[in-house]
Write an enzyme that holds these catalytic residues in place. Structure first.
Site, mmCIF file in Angstrom:
data_model
loop_
_atom_site.group_PDB
_atom_site.id
_atom_site.type_symbol
_atom_site.label_atom_id
_atom_site.label_comp_id
_atom_site.label_asym_id
_atom_site.label_seq_id
_atom_site.Cartn_x
_atom_site.Cartn_y
_atom_site.Cartn_z
ATOM 1 N N ARG A 183 0.087 21.724 -2.842
ATOM 2 C CA ARG A 183 0.492 20.963 -1.643
ATOM 3 C C ARG A 183 2.007 21.003 -1.437
ATOM 4 N NH1 ARG A 183 -4.379 21.794 0.007
ATOM 5 N NH2 ARG A 183 -5.974 20.700 -1.204
ATOM 6 N N LYS A 302 -4.495 12.258 -14.622
ATOM 7 C CA LYS A 302 -5.611 12.361 -13.677
ATOM 8 C C LYS A 302 -6.838 12.712 -14.519
ATOM 9 C CE LYS A 302 -7.245 15.009 -9.651
ATOM 10 N NZ LYS A 302 -6.862 16.021 -8.618
ATOM 11 N N GLU A 306 -12.124 15.270 -9.632
ATOM 12 C CA GLU A 306 -12.023 16.644 -9.136
ATOM 13 C C GLU A 306 -12.033 17.659 -10.279
ATOM 14 O OE1 GLU A 306 -9.653 16.114 -4.958
ATOM 15 O OE2 GLU A 306 -8.412 16.198 -6.756
ATOM 16 N N ARG A 351 -17.260 7.425 -0.462
ATOM 17 C CA ARG A 351 -16.208 7.725 -1.425
ATOM 18 C C ARG A 351 -15.121 6.661 -1.416
ATOM 19 N NH1 ARG A 351 -12.929 13.234 -1.027
ATOM 20 N NH2 ARG A 351 -10.981 12.071 -1.189
ATOM 21 N N LYS A 375 -3.432 5.430 -4.828
ATOM 22 C CA LYS A 375 -2.930 5.933 -3.546
ATOM 23 C C LYS A 375 -2.908 4.804 -2.520
ATOM 24 C CE LYS A 375 -4.478 10.694 -4.283
ATOM 25 N NZ LYS A 375 -5.221 11.863 -3.753
ATOM 26 N N ASP A 380 -7.540 9.709 1.097
ATOM 27 C CA ASP A 380 -6.612 10.680 0.523
ATOM 28 C C ASP A 380 -5.434 11.001 1.435
ATOM 29 O OD1 ASP A 380 -5.465 12.480 -1.155
ATOM 30 O OD2 ASP A 380 -6.962 14.056 -0.902
ATOM 31 N N GLU A 408 0.680 17.028 3.045
ATOM 32 C CA GLU A 408 -0.601 17.719 2.905
ATOM 33 C C GLU A 408 -1.483 17.584 4.148
ATOM 34 O OE1 GLU A 408 -2.889 16.444 -0.478
ATOM 35 O OE2 GLU A 408 -4.622 17.674 0.074
ATOM 36 N N HIS A 536 -9.650 12.621 7.718
ATOM 37 C CA HIS A 536 -10.126 13.787 6.978
ATOM 38 C C HIS A 536 -10.810 14.812 7.889
ATOM 39 C CE1 HIS A 536 -10.956 16.032 3.417
ATOM 40 N NE2 HIS A 536 -10.690 15.036 2.608
#
Lengths: 714, 714
Positions: A183, A302, A306, A351, A375, A380, A408, A536
């Site tokens: 990113r 993290k 993912e 989510r 966040k 996101d 991003e 998104h």
């Protein structure tokens, strides 16, 4: 003879000026060019004849260099900096380094990083005193004082007291060891690992300078999608090369810890956090790190997200994993930042609910030196999200705010989007955790629940582009993040004003034209990308450009999962009739979001699925309102273009031209967004774009068939 | 009042100077700083009061800008540049743009890119005339004239006539579309494909300027390991953004053509060069390219080599493939550069023989606009190789020389190695193709066989590092390549002298110290890496550091294949008793190389396998001579370090420090090389390192076990 010298010197002056004229943006907001206002300049000059910087630590030497650089550039004064005070116009130091300062008793109420800038009488001499408890505090004060000059403020009767509102103010670099940047849109990583630690790029020092000037005190240099190699001796030795450069600027280095490192580089069979061998491996690894870098800051992790490994691979909790590492770094004063951005392999009903669901129950379990890094929103880094429900919900555990500075989802390399309004919208939001006024700011600065540690992390937008951030205005987002991490109460307007004056000019026409342009830019971007709570909708994977049609990969990675457009309407029902994500907020907030009548329209389609003809407060139907927002967003960018054109004469040519070219790209991409989104949704609404708007000239198929390769940032 | 102004101006002068002081190397050799010698400066100033640049093409505007920039920087003169001649001190133009120049009749014998710089009487006024047949010729002349000033030459009674010896002087960029650079050690690609053509980085223009200043007239912007995407409309449109910037500087853009493109982006089933559809696809692709870029230069092709597709996949010859493309670009004046660096999938007895074996028989078959592009040696850009046997062997087909400027096998990012001596060693070599004096230069410049096209290609060492080439001295290799492409007869010493004066200073102590340092640097590198004809001993894949033990992959990619060390001795027998590669040279050369007595010792182990106790001309045994060379090479670098330290006061601090840090790395790596190679070979020689040398402190195992990750350039 004199007149000849005079002439030749005049020529030298002009030409030396010409030679440095074209500005490439490398100097950022630390642009020390002569004060434009001649009267102000001479008044500064008369008041600032001499400076005393007491103390001789490496930080004090940095202060001396900065003062010399600032005075020669801003004031055209080549001053001597003395080590002891002898009636100099400025006295800089701590109670430890200066008896005068200790006698003034002005540092008592300061935190370790705070400072005072105040006009004082010392033995009948008026002097500007920049004082702190630590050398780093005086460095912060020095940058603040230079900013007063850069922004043409009065320096009479100063009485400034500043303490940072947070203890941890960090940049997160998503930089890989091969120098690609996840990113990243400003070239490649500035960390030249291959040449470290033997070659020290002067840029490392300039990076530290810039960060110190806005109060950033930590840098996580490796990507959260982590590589265990960074923990090997070879790389720790390289890291030490950076740590040495950063230390005088009060900046600690941090690393990301790959949870499976004990297996990958430790040769163990497991990374189970309750396994004794694993715990011992991490402890000795941490001991090794601190033996090389005594002020190492800690780890950012993290885990189980993912595809990253984590404690859940061993049926342990996030707390089990975080505490194992927290124990290892704890004895050295290090911290663990454990990211809340996690979601399971099974696709959930929503989510947005997962982080809360996983972390709320763990609130009592984390050790004291663990942050949960969250966040700003539950999805996101979208152009707009409601604040994350974890803010206020975690009481025992300090939350580290994670903002994204790199764009991003906000146009990547080429869109002018000033992000302070996005940050502020979240920081000022009221969680009602302890009743009215329980703002996210108060959660983050630790005051709501009296936490020892508090902090903010910004995902860096820095690369090896000459101007650091690619888009000249992206520098303002780095700046704004640092300023808000220091003080979340600052306004977007104040920060933009400072940055513009320091980066370009104090010219009032320029400020009056460009400040509003900046302040409006984020709302315009929301409008041409995802208005009314849409989110998104970006293209697959690289997230550059529109992709409402994206329908590949796991459902909660697709656009359709989020917009839910159909013949009946559009929007994600997160109310009690839907996924009930609203339930995760405190009652006052829950009820406001849950009720379509009280839900702010900017979040309408985030929380509700509504018919195309739903009547908006404006009187428009939802469809027509959508059209209006998209057309407004694109039109705004064209206005930004005209505004920027109008100030051409007031800024450096190269800087002007750089922004001008990028604005032309942004106009095209705003229209690309607008047309793609409306043509796509029109399939479901079956409604016309209102007559008053120019029709898209290209078809939906055209936009859907656009293919791009090697888009930066992945 | 005046004295006050005087003072303030004085301060401005000093400080503006200070502000531009730290030099980052971005300006390369086009560093227009005031002439240091005050007397010379004023004499230049008095003689150069005014300039006339006739003509108004975009190239003429470039000339005007360059003159203004050069005069303000070098001479501190802000001169007006007039469009017509009216007794100005300098007249620049062509017969077409200036009647004065046409009347002088001084351009008749020039080639299209040549120029004259001569002092002339025009209507009783003395003037310096820079004249050419074309605007680009005058641009070259202008850069030459500015160089006279930069290097402090006399400008009285000038009578300079310059014509380039070759028609095609190209940089080859091994740049991938994702901005990684194969064998690139200066950051990442300067081509920001994502933002092209909408954002034009000012760096593109500075790239063109720098190349034009040394006569480079073409740029192959894509990697020879090619991606067919570069041939799609999306990328051709981006390429056009570069072409527009380069055009005024006389630089054409070229592309690499992936042979299988008709399949990959054309949707055909085959790429057989004799297939009608394939031929038509390429013709229409070429028509498309020229419709966008009318002066497109042509294609560079790597076919049937290292896995790249090619005509042999269809049992066609290299000539079949090259001619198909040559026909397509021919009608536009384009050329094909077909690389001779090929080898078959089967491992041969000697890889050094393959290019000759494949291309010599095809000499009669290529179309007129095809070059066979041949590396300087038969293996692969080693620190030292004998010249490639194809030079002189191809009579009908012009050979494009391919030199490597980037230091794949010469220390990569961090070794100071001036490559002109390497280039010259090959250019001056005598092939005896038409008897004595048939030097490689004469093959390359087309004079030996009267070729219409002639040329030289350099594999670029340019990246997005601020100083373009990573190592400040690597700039000299870019410079040297350009100068030798223009005139292969120039000496390494002359080129080094020019470059040092333009890049650093005319100070005589500096020149006397650093010029020899540069001139010896390549021989030192040969000595600490691969002396006496050893070659290809670098680490696996990334080629950084020593790897004599490398024994993976196909045999002819291993080090053992090349050194053949065993208990009896060391070296590759390519004589008539061995692979007989010597047979590929003309008799005089063949016999000299073939006979161990006459074979130059610098190539001894390239052509012969000799016992460890073989007696060298020095009287040393081969083993002791090897030891001496390795220790000498490492000691030389330590001397370079001392020499560089001695000139600290004479160059910019940042530049000085950059080189100093890199020399420290080079010293360590030279010792790493020396120890690794000798400890490895000692396993076979079983002989001691002579007493007089310090023993390696680490074991062979230590060196063999070193592991590195993410080494740049692959």
């Amino acid at each position: 003879m004199k007149s000849f010298k005079f002439l030749s010197l005049f020529i030298i002056a002009i030409l030396s000026f010409l030679l440095c004229n074209a500005e490439d943006g490398y100097d950022l907001w630390l642009r020390y060019v002569p004060i434009e206002n001649a009267q102000l300049l001479s008044s500064y000059q008369s008041k600032l004849q001499s400076v005393a910087v007491t103390g001789n630590s490496s930080t004090c030497n940095v202060i001396k260099d900065e003062i010399a650089k600032g005075f020669s550039g801003l004031l055209k004064l080549d001053i001597e900096v003395s080590d002891t005070w002898d009636k100099q116009s400025i006295l800089i130091g701590t109670s430890a380094t200066s008896t005068e300062i200790s006698q003034l008793n002005i540092t008592n109420d300061l935190s370790n990083e705070g400072y005072v800038i105040s006009t004082q009488e010392i033995n009948n001499t008026k002097s500007i005193v920049i004082a702190a408890k630590t050398d780093v505090g005086t460095l912060y004060g020095t940058f603040h004082f230079l900013k007063l000059l850069q922004t043409n403020q009065s320096i009479d009767n100063l009485n400034i007291v500043e303490n940072p509102k947070t203890t941890h103010r960090l940049l997160n670099h998503w930089d890989n060891l091969d120098r690609t940047v996840e990113r990243g849109y400003a070239g490649f990583s500035i960390w030249d690992w291959h040449k470290l630690p033997d070659y020290i790029d002067p840029r490392y020092k300039d990076y530290a300078r810039a960060n110190a000037s806005i109060g950033i005190n930590g840098s996580v240099v490796s990507n959260v999608n982590s590589n265990a190699l960074i923990l090997t001796p070879q790389y720790l030795n390289k890291l030490n090369g950076l740590a040495k450069v950063f230390r005088p600027y009060g900046i600690k280095v941090y690393l990301t810890a790959r949870f499976s490192a004990p297996i990958e580089i430790g040769g163990l069979k497991t990374a189970d956090p309750l396994n004794r061998e694993v715990q011992q491996w991490w402890q000795s690894k941490v001991d090794e790190i601190y033996s090389i870098i005594p002020d190492f800051g800690g780890f950012l992790v993290k885990a189980n997200s993912e595809g990253q490994p984590g404690p859940q691979d061993y049926d342990r909790s996030h707390a089990d994993g975080a505490n194992m590492l927290a124990k290892a770094v704890g004895k050295y004063g290090g911290v663990i930042m454990w990211r809340a951005f996690v979601y399971s392999h099974e696709v959930p009903d929503d989510r947005a609910k997962q982080a809360y669901a996983e972390f709320k129950p763990l609130d009592d379990e984390f050790m004291d030196n663990v942050f949960v890094q969250t966040k700003n929103g539950a999805i996101d880094f979208q152009p707009r999200e409601p604040f994350h429900p974890l803010f206020g919900a975690l009481k025992k555990t300090p939350i580290m705010m994670e903002f994204q500075i790199t764009q991003e989802y906000l146009g990547c390399a080429t869109h002018l989007v000033y992000l302070a309004p996005l940050y502020k919208e979240v920081l000022d939001a009221d969680t009602y955790a302890k009743g009215k006024g329980s703002t996210v700011s108060k959660v983050i600065d630790g005051s709501l629940y009296n936490h020892k540690y508090s902090g903010m992390a910004g995902v860096s937008n820095i690369g090896n582009d000459r101007n650091w951030t690619g888009h000249p205005f992206a520098q303002s987002n780095w700046y704004a993040f640092g300023r808000l991490a220091w003080n979340p109460e600052l306004t977007s307007e104040k920060i933009a004003d400072e940055w513009l004056r320091m980066t370009f000019t104090n010219n009032s026409t320029f400020i009056q034209t460009v400040k509003p342009l900046m302040l409006n830019s984020r709302e315009s971007t929301v409008n041409y990308m995802t208005p009314l709570g849409l989110h998104h909708q970006m293209a697959w994977d690289h997230h550059w450009g529109p992709g409402p049609w994206v329908n590949i990969g796991r459902p909660d990675w697709t656009s359709k999962y989020y917009h839910r457009a159909d013949s009946l309407g559009i929007g994600f029902d997160r109310s009690s009739t839907g996924s009930n994500a609203t339930e995760q907020y405190f009652p006052e907030v829950r009820d406001r979001f849950n009720n379509v009548e009280t839900c702010p329209e900017e979040f309408l389609l985030w929380f509700h699925h509504l018919p195309w003809d739903y009547k908006m407060k404006s009187g428009n139907s939802l469809w027509n309102e959508l059209c209006e927002k998209y057309y407004q967003g694109a039109a705004d960018v064209q206005q930004m273009q005209r505004d920027w054109d109008s100030i051409e004469a007031l800024v450096d040519e190269e800087q002007y031209d750089h922004v001008k070219q990028l604005l032309a790209i942004q106009v095209n991409e705003a229209i690309w967004w607008r047309n793609s989104m409306l043509l796509y949704f029109q399939q479901y609404s079956k409604l016309p774009i209102p007559e008053k708007y120019e029709k898209p000239t290209k078809s939906l198929e055209y936009y859907q068939n656009l293919k791009f390769h090697f888009v930066p940032g992945i």
